[in-house]
Design a protein around this motif. Structure first.
Motif, PDB file in Angstrom:
ATOM      1  N   ARG A   1       0.617   2.868  -7.179  1.00 14.17           N
ATOM      2  CA  ARG A   1       0.801   2.481  -5.771  1.00 14.17           C
ATOM      3  C   ARG A   1       2.241   2.050  -5.536  1.00 14.17           C
ATOM      4  NH1 ARG A   1       1.535   1.429  -0.958  1.00 14.17           N
ATOM      5  NH2 ARG A   1      -0.015   0.523   0.418  1.00 14.17           N
ATOM      6  N   ASP A   2       2.784   1.286  -6.472  1.00 12.23           N
ATOM      7  CA  ASP A   2       4.166   0.815  -6.349  1.00 12.23           C
ATOM      8  C   ASP A   2       5.181   1.949  -6.475  1.00 12.23           C
ATOM      9  OD1 ASP A   2       3.244  -1.780  -6.051  1.00 12.23           O
ATOM     10  OD2 ASP A   2       3.616  -2.334  -8.147  1.00 12.23           O
ATOM     11  N   MET A   3       4.763   3.081  -7.059  1.00 12.22           N
ATOM     12  CA  MET A   3       5.679   4.198  -7.296  1.00 12.22           C
ATOM     13  C   MET A   3       5.517   5.332  -6.285  1.00 12.22           C
ATOM     14  SD  MET A   3       5.665   4.355 -11.468  1.00 12.22           S
ATOM     15  CE  MET A   3       7.260   5.178 -11.602  1.00 12.22           C
ATOM     16  N   LEU A   4       4.787   5.118  -5.213  1.00 15.67           N
ATOM     17  CA  LEU A   4       4.567   6.198  -4.246  1.00 15.67           C
ATOM     18  C   LEU A   4       5.861   6.732  -3.648  1.00 15.67           C
ATOM     19  CD1 LEU A   4       1.314   5.244  -2.324  1.00 15.67           C
ATOM     20  CD2 LEU A   4       1.706   7.253  -3.782  1.00 15.67           C
ATOM     21  N   ASP A   5       6.897   5.917  -3.588  1.00 12.82           N
ATOM     22  CA  ASP A   5       8.153   6.400  -3.012  1.00 12.82           C
ATOM     23  C   ASP A   5       9.024   7.143  -4.025  1.00 12.82           C
ATOM     24  OD1 ASP A   5       8.713   4.080  -4.433  1.00 12.82           O
ATOM     25  OD2 ASP A   5      10.268   3.414  -3.047  1.00 12.82           O
ATOM     26  N   TYR A   6       8.605   7.204  -5.277  1.00 11.61           N
ATOM     27  CA  TYR A   6       9.336   7.987  -6.279  1.00 11.61           C
ATOM     28  C   TYR A   6       9.061   9.461  -6.036  1.00 11.61           C
ATOM     29  CZ  TYR A   6      10.366   3.905  -9.226  1.00 11.61           C
ATOM     30  OH  TYR A   6      10.830   2.720  -9.719  1.00 11.61           O
TER      31      TYR A   6
END
Length: 123
Positions: A30-35
């Motif tokens: 969830r924290d890496m969705l913008d990667y």
């Protein structure tokens, strides 16, 4: 309407025990969705090389969430990193098939052998 990428992962996170390895991986996903780089995300989350749920599910759901409207992109994003590709793509396919983009490209369906008793519906 259907959930967006964050909503999809939040919904799954709510269903998984918080103190589990899968839950921790899903929160990282969830924290890496913008990667945008799947290889980087797979290096952090795993992509099934250890053939465990916590090494497979978070990346597969990240990949599906990033490509909710694009069946083909979801598969290529998932497959390009290697690992347990048949499992991660199966998870992604199940998630994507539940949404609006749930029909594979017609070209893909035309290239596979028909299953006995299977009738292809128009796409």
């Amino acid at each position: 309407g259907p959930p967006g990428p964050g909503g999809l992962l939040d919904g799954v996170i709510d269903l998984v025990p918080a103190r589990s390895a899968v839950g921790a991986g899903l929160r990282r996903a969830r924290d890496m969705l913008d990667y945008g780089d799947a290889a980087t995300v797979a290096a952090v989350l795993g992509c099934g090389r250890r053939t465990t749920a916590h090494d497979t599910v978070p990346f597969a759901l990240w990949s599906a969430a990033r490509s909710l409207g694009d069946y083909e992109r979801a598969f290529w994003t998932t497959a390009q990193v290697g690992g347990d590709v048949d499992t991660t793509c199966a998870i992604v396919g199940g998630v994507i098939a539940a949404g609006k983009a749930g029909v594979p490209p017609a070209e893909w369906a035309d290239r596979v052998e028909p299953l006995p008793g299977w009738v292809r519906t128009s796409v």
